[in-house]
Design a protein around this motif. Structure first.
Motif, PDB file in Angstrom:
ATOM      1  N   GLU A  49       0.709  -1.285   0.201  1.00  0.00           N
ATOM      2  CA  GLU A  49      -0.128  -0.108   0.091  1.00  0.00           C
ATOM      3  C   GLU A  49       0.816   1.275  -0.032  1.00  0.00           C
ATOM      4  OE1 GLU A  49      -2.618  -0.118   3.420  1.00  0.00           O
ATOM      5  OE2 GLU A  49      -3.882  -1.968   2.471  1.00  0.00           O
ATOM      6  N   ASP A  50       2.197   1.033   0.151  1.00  0.00           N
ATOM      7  CA  ASP A  50       2.976   2.513   0.123  1.00  0.00           C
ATOM      8  C   ASP A  50       4.268   1.811  -0.187  1.00  0.00           C
ATOM      9  OD1 ASP A  50       3.935   1.134   2.331  1.00  0.00           O
ATOM     10  OD2 ASP A  50       3.649   2.914   3.627  1.00  0.00           O
ATOM     11  N   TRP A  77      -4.030   6.050  -4.748  1.00  0.00           N
ATOM     12  CA  TRP A  77      -3.426   5.787  -3.814  1.00  0.00           C
ATOM     13  C   TRP A  77      -3.326   6.678  -2.908  1.00  0.00           C
ATOM     14  CZ3 TRP A  77       1.737   4.122  -7.150  1.00  0.00           C
ATOM     15  CH2 TRP A  77       1.320   3.004  -8.179  1.00  0.00           C
ATOM     16  N   TRP A  81       2.031   7.668  -0.603  1.00  0.00           N
ATOM     17  CA  TRP A  81       2.698   6.532  -0.934  1.00  0.00           C
ATOM     18  C   TRP A  81       4.064   6.357  -1.162  1.00  0.00           C
ATOM     19  CZ3 TRP A  81       4.945   5.382  -5.546  1.00  0.00           C
ATOM     20  CH2 TRP A  81       5.139   6.330  -6.451  1.00  0.00           C
TER      21      TRP A  81
END
Length: 201
Positions: A49-50, A77, A81
């Motif tokens: 997710e990042d 996102w 991110w």
């Protein structure tokens, strides 16, 4: 919480950052850590997710802030991110050359490269995972457990003592007070480990 993304999406984002850097007349060099490093360089992590990277210039240069924002907006996102929050947790004993591997240059075409990405060695990444040791985290615990076990297999570590010894190479203070880690490693479930984990693949 932002939208999770896969390896192809991250590579495309790096292409755009590399292209923007070249157009700005500069070359950005970053090391990528954590789940994003595993997603790029392993065969057993498929989403994140990042992107945890080495220390960035703050505030970000205008060209970088702009392209990072555009990528976040277009892909839904998180705005952060691409972040360097992990830099606080890195080891001062890790060597930039010996403990990192060059992953690639971007964009991945015949144009000028504006981004160079490296990833930590399997040993260093395992030490970082052992230091954080988030296997009890209600959200990420299962993923962290598998990351640790797969990296132990890659590195060739099978005992708790060897795992703590590796931790001590990079984080001596954490290894000196590792009773909780020892207990959890001793009792960790081995289910779900990849048949043939690789890093780098």
């Amino acid at each position: 919480m932002g939208t999770a993304f896969d390896r192809d999406a991250l590579l495309e984002a790096f292409d755009r950052i590399g292209r923007a850097a070249a157009q700005a007349g500069t070359k950005l060099q970053i090391a990528v850590y954590g789940g994003s490093a595993l997603m790029l360089a392993s065969n057993f992590r498929f989403a994140t997710e990042d992107v945890d990277v080495s220390k960035l210039e703050h505030p970000l240069p205008d060209w970088l802030a702009s392209v990072v924002h555009e990528i976040a907006q277009e892909n839904h996102w998180r705005e952060d991110w691409l972040n360097d929050g992990v830099s606080f947790h890195l080891s001062s004993l890790a060597d930039r050359a010996a403990d990192h591997l060059e992953f690639g240059t971007f964009p991945r075409d015949a144009t000028s490269a504006g981004l160079v990405v490296s990833v930590p060695s399997a040993e260093y990444l395992l030490a970082l995972k052992l230091k954080a040791f988030r296997v009890l985290d209600p959200v990420r615990g299962e993923t962290e457990r598998l990351d640790i076990l797969n990296l132990m297999h890659v590195v060739g570590i099978s005992t708790v003592d060897d795992a703590i010894g590796l931790l001590g190479r990079y984080f001596p203070m954490s290894a000196a007070s590792a009773e909780k880690r020892r207990f959890l490693l001793k009792n960790i479930s081995r289910e779900g480990v990849a048949d043939a984990p690789k890093y780098p693949r």
